[in-house]
Design a protein around this motif. Structure first.
Motif, PDB file in Angstrom:
ATOM      1  N   THR A  18       0.825  -1.204   0.000  1.00 17.86           N
ATOM      2  CA  THR A  18       0.000   0.000   0.000  1.00 17.86           C
ATOM      3  C   THR A  18       0.865   1.263   0.000  1.00 17.86           C
ATOM      4  OG1 THR A  18      -1.760  -1.162   1.185  1.00 17.86           O
ATOM      5  CG2 THR A  18      -1.848   1.238   1.181  1.00 17.86           C
ATOM      6  N   THR A  19       1.844   1.320   0.905  1.00 21.76           N
ATOM      7  CA  THR A  19       2.727   2.483   0.929  1.00 21.76           C
ATOM      8  C   THR A  19       3.666   2.475  -0.278  1.00 21.76           C
ATOM      9  OG1 THR A  19       4.275   1.318   2.406  1.00 21.76           O
ATOM     10  CG2 THR A  19       2.633   2.729   3.426  1.00 21.76           C
ATOM     11  N   LEU A  20       3.968   1.293  -0.797  1.00 18.03           N
ATOM     12  CA  LEU A  20       4.777   1.211  -2.014  1.00 18.03           C
ATOM     13  C   LEU A  20       4.044   1.865  -3.178  1.00 18.03           C
ATOM     14  CD1 LEU A  20       7.111   0.139  -3.783  1.00 18.03           C
ATOM     15  CD2 LEU A  20       5.884  -2.044  -3.930  1.00 18.03           C
ATOM     16  N   ALA A  21       2.758   1.567  -3.331  1.00 16.26           N
ATOM     17  CA  ALA A  21       1.962   2.166  -4.409  1.00 16.26           C
ATOM     18  C   ALA A  21       1.947   3.687  -4.291  1.00 16.26           C
ATOM     19  CB  ALA A  21       0.540   1.611  -4.376  1.00 16.26           C
ATOM     20  N   ARG A  22       1.816   4.171  -3.059  1.00 16.28           N
ATOM     21  CA  ARG A  22       1.842   5.628  -2.828  1.00 16.28           C
ATOM     22  C   ARG A  22       3.175   6.231  -3.272  1.00 16.28           C
ATOM     23  NH1 ARG A  22       2.739   6.635   3.103  1.00 16.28           N
ATOM     24  NH2 ARG A  22       4.871   6.308   2.356  1.00 16.28           N
ATOM     25  N   ASP A  23       4.286   5.579  -2.907  1.00 14.90           N
ATOM     26  CA  ASP A  23       5.612   6.108  -3.245  1.00 14.90           C
ATOM     27  C   ASP A  23       5.911   5.989  -4.736  1.00 14.90           C
ATOM     28  OD1 ASP A  23       5.836   6.652  -0.584  1.00 14.90           O
ATOM     29  OD2 ASP A  23       7.264   5.049  -0.133  1.00 14.90           O
ATOM     30  N   LEU A  24       5.414   4.921  -5.371  1.00 17.39           N
ATOM     31  CA  LEU A  24       5.612   4.777  -6.816  1.00 17.39           C
ATOM     32  C   LEU A  24       4.881   5.885  -7.574  1.00 17.39           C
ATOM     33  CD1 LEU A  24       5.391   0.926  -7.512  1.00 17.39           C
ATOM     34  CD2 LEU A  24       7.426   2.371  -7.412  1.00 17.39           C
ATOM     35  N   LYS A  25       3.747   6.302  -7.066  1.00 13.70           N
ATOM     36  CA  LYS A  25       3.007   7.391  -7.700  1.00 13.70           C
ATOM     37  C   LYS A  25       3.875   8.642  -7.759  1.00 13.70           C
ATOM     38  CE  LYS A  25      -1.337   9.990  -7.369  1.00 13.70           C
ATOM     39  NZ  LYS A  25      -2.597  10.181  -6.594  1.00 13.70           N
ATOM     40  N   TYR A  26       4.581   8.906  -6.665  1.00 16.26           N
ATOM     41  CA  TYR A  26       5.454  10.088  -6.611  1.00 16.26           C
ATOM     42  C   TYR A  26       6.647   9.920  -7.554  1.00 16.26           C
ATOM     43  CZ  TYR A  26       8.331  13.840  -4.691  1.00 16.26           C
ATOM     44  OH  TYR A  26       9.101  14.965  -4.545  1.00 16.26           O
ATOM     45  N   LEU A  27       7.308   8.770  -7.467  1.00 18.53           N
ATOM     46  CA  LEU A  27       8.527   8.558  -8.258  1.00 18.53           C
ATOM     47  C   LEU A  27       8.241   8.565  -9.758  1.00 18.53           C
ATOM     48  CD1 LEU A  27      10.183   5.799  -6.047  1.00 18.53           C
ATOM     49  CD2 LEU A  27      11.031   8.136  -6.376  1.00 18.53           C
TER      50      LEU A  27
END
Length: 491
Positions: free
Chosen positions: A359-368
């Protein structure tokens, strides 16, 4: 029943569950193993589906890597101690979301040697008349036991967590415990006198042995102390880190950064295939272990820095330094935007993100992926069988022109160039205001862009007449705008 038989009969046991039985007598009470009674193949499918759904916008998810035997894998075991109203000593784990102790004799995901030691410590407390700690009153002495085991080395560390530094009949207690379990290689007394949910306190005394254990991972030997971060599933960790280094595609020429390096695991394992590794960690105890691990393995191309990784990378970028690959293995909460922006500022060719929460990975991938990177490969690894948690390793690399979708835009109408589309003038203004507390105009931004060689619309923000006086961007604001352009990877 052996763990192997339990695994083979998992499907049969799942059917028994529907009749009201479970593999574990406290399943549903402790809240730790949500998927224990689900056949393992179904567990893997569930996690595969979850990761694929969350990461679908960024990359196709490859097949999850599971375990051959998904039982007794945890090399770090914690037990909280207490007592019943009649004085009977109990040990176990907190019920999820509470501080109610669920008594546990054997856990199906914990190292069996650790469980046996905890049971015998419970008996010794009674023999030595040692009172367990009461959270409500603050009275009592014995709070927790933490056990760490070496999968390959067989070494075992026992950490006794007390409310005060005095353990009655200390020497005799240690002697009695070692007589019951001669396999124990070190015993540490940790003092936690605070009313806190934290298990370990700051002060420690070694009662027996070296005060740490060592274990082997991916061909390297690592020193593990009581407070060290070390993955709890050694079998799957080798697969996870092996994949992370494979995805990095190291050739021996790269400069690598291991952010959140802990005791140095990923960086030291990658050192054989990299020219140079820079490992950064905020926890000073972990850095000491990491330096010892490098010496223990005779590794000389890794440097360690006790610093915040985000701050360190931003300092590198400001100094004109660069990196080819950044490994990042953040906690379950993921990385904050400040850290991710520092990665973007440094602008490595590749990012290898090891995540323990999709879940937090998906959030961070959105930013990157909004800031110049594209997810190339995503591989889930089941590090925590019987639980809902799943580890994932992701390879990101710099976006290439052929990664973009071509659309027709009339740039004259938009009064912008392709370079400008990386960040709008408003986004640059917002960044400068947030980071530097300065207000800048479109005119100043366009002036700085031209200085930096960024093409700006031909007539954009030029004076209306030849005789018009045009204010020039002050030095302070120019530097702030340049920082914004770096942040948005425009220079």
């Amino acid at each position: 029943m052996t763990s192997e038989k339990k695994f083979k009969n998992n499907k049969k046991n799942y059917k028994a569950k529907s009749a009201g039985k479970s593999l574990c007598p406290v399943h549903g009470k402790c809240g730790g193993c949500q998927l224990l009674d689900m056949p393992y193949e179904q567990q893997l499918k569930k996690k595969q589906t979850q990761v694929a759904k969350l990461l679908k916008p960024y990359c196709q998810v490859e097949k999850i890597i599971g375990m051959d035997d998904p039982f007794h894998y945890r090399n770090k075991v914690h037990a909280v101690f207490g007592h019943k109203k009649d004085g009977t000593v109990i040990s176990g784990i907190y019920q999820e979301g509470t501080h109610f102790i669920v008594p546990v004799d054997e856990c199906l995901i914990e190292d069996q040697r650790a469980d046996a030691i905890i049971r015998d410590i419970r008996g010794l407390l009674k023999s030595f008349k040692i009172k367990t700690y009461n959270e409500d009153t603050g009275y009592g002495l014995f709070r927790h036991v933490l056990i760490r085991t070496g999968y390959h080395s067989g070494q075992i560390m026992v950490v006794l967590v007390l409310g005060s530094p005095i353990l009655p009949s200390k020497n005799n207690f240690v002697k009695a415990l070692r007589k019951l379990h001669p396999e124990i290689t070190t015993i540490v007394l940790n003092v936690n006198g605070q009313k806190t949910s934290m298990i370990l306190g700051e002060k420690e005394t070694v009662l027996y042995g070296k005060g740490y254990i060592e274990d082997e991972l991916c061909g390297k030997t690592f020193r593990i102390s009581s407070k060290s971060f070390y993955q709890v599933n050694p079998v799957q960790t080798e697969k996870l880190y092996g994949k992370a280094i494979e995805l990095a595609g190291l050739t021996g020429k790269e400069r690598v950064i291991d952010a959140y390096c802990g005791i140095g695991t990923i960086g030291l394992i990658a050192s054989d295939k990299a020219k140079e590794v820079i490992s950064v960690e905020l926890n000073s105890d972990a850095v000491r272990d990491a330096i010892a691990n490098a010496k223990r393995n005779g590794i000389k191309n890794v440097r360690f820095y006790n610093n915040d990784a985000g701050v360190f990378m931003r300092q590198m970028a400001d100094a004109g330094e660069s990196a080819d690959v950044v490994f990042m293995d953040p906690p379950r909460s993921g990385s904050d935007e400040k850290f991710l922006s520092s990665v973007i500022t440094l602008h490595p060719k590749k990012i290898v993100y090891v995540s323990c929460d999709p879940t937090t990975l998906a959030r961070d991938l959105k930013y990157l992926t909004k800031h110049g990177y594209k997810a190339r490969r995503v591989i889930p690894v089941d590090m925590f069988p019987a639980t809902e948690h799943c580890e994932t390793v992701v390879l990101l690399s710099q976006q290439k022109p052929d990664d973009t979708i071509e659309i027709d835009l009339d740039l004259d109408e938009l009064d912008a160039t392709s370079a400008e589309l990386k960040a709008t003038y408003q986004e640059i203004k917002d960044y400068v205001l947030k980071e530097f507390g300065l207000k800048v105009s479109n005119l100043y931004i366009s002036q700085v862009k031209r200085k930096c060689g960024i093409e700006v619309g031909e007539n954009y923000n030029l004076p209306k007449s030849e005789n018009a006086r045009v204010p020039q961007c002050p030095k302070e604001k120019e530097e702030a705008i340049k920082a914004a352009l770096k942040y948005f990877a425009m220079i």
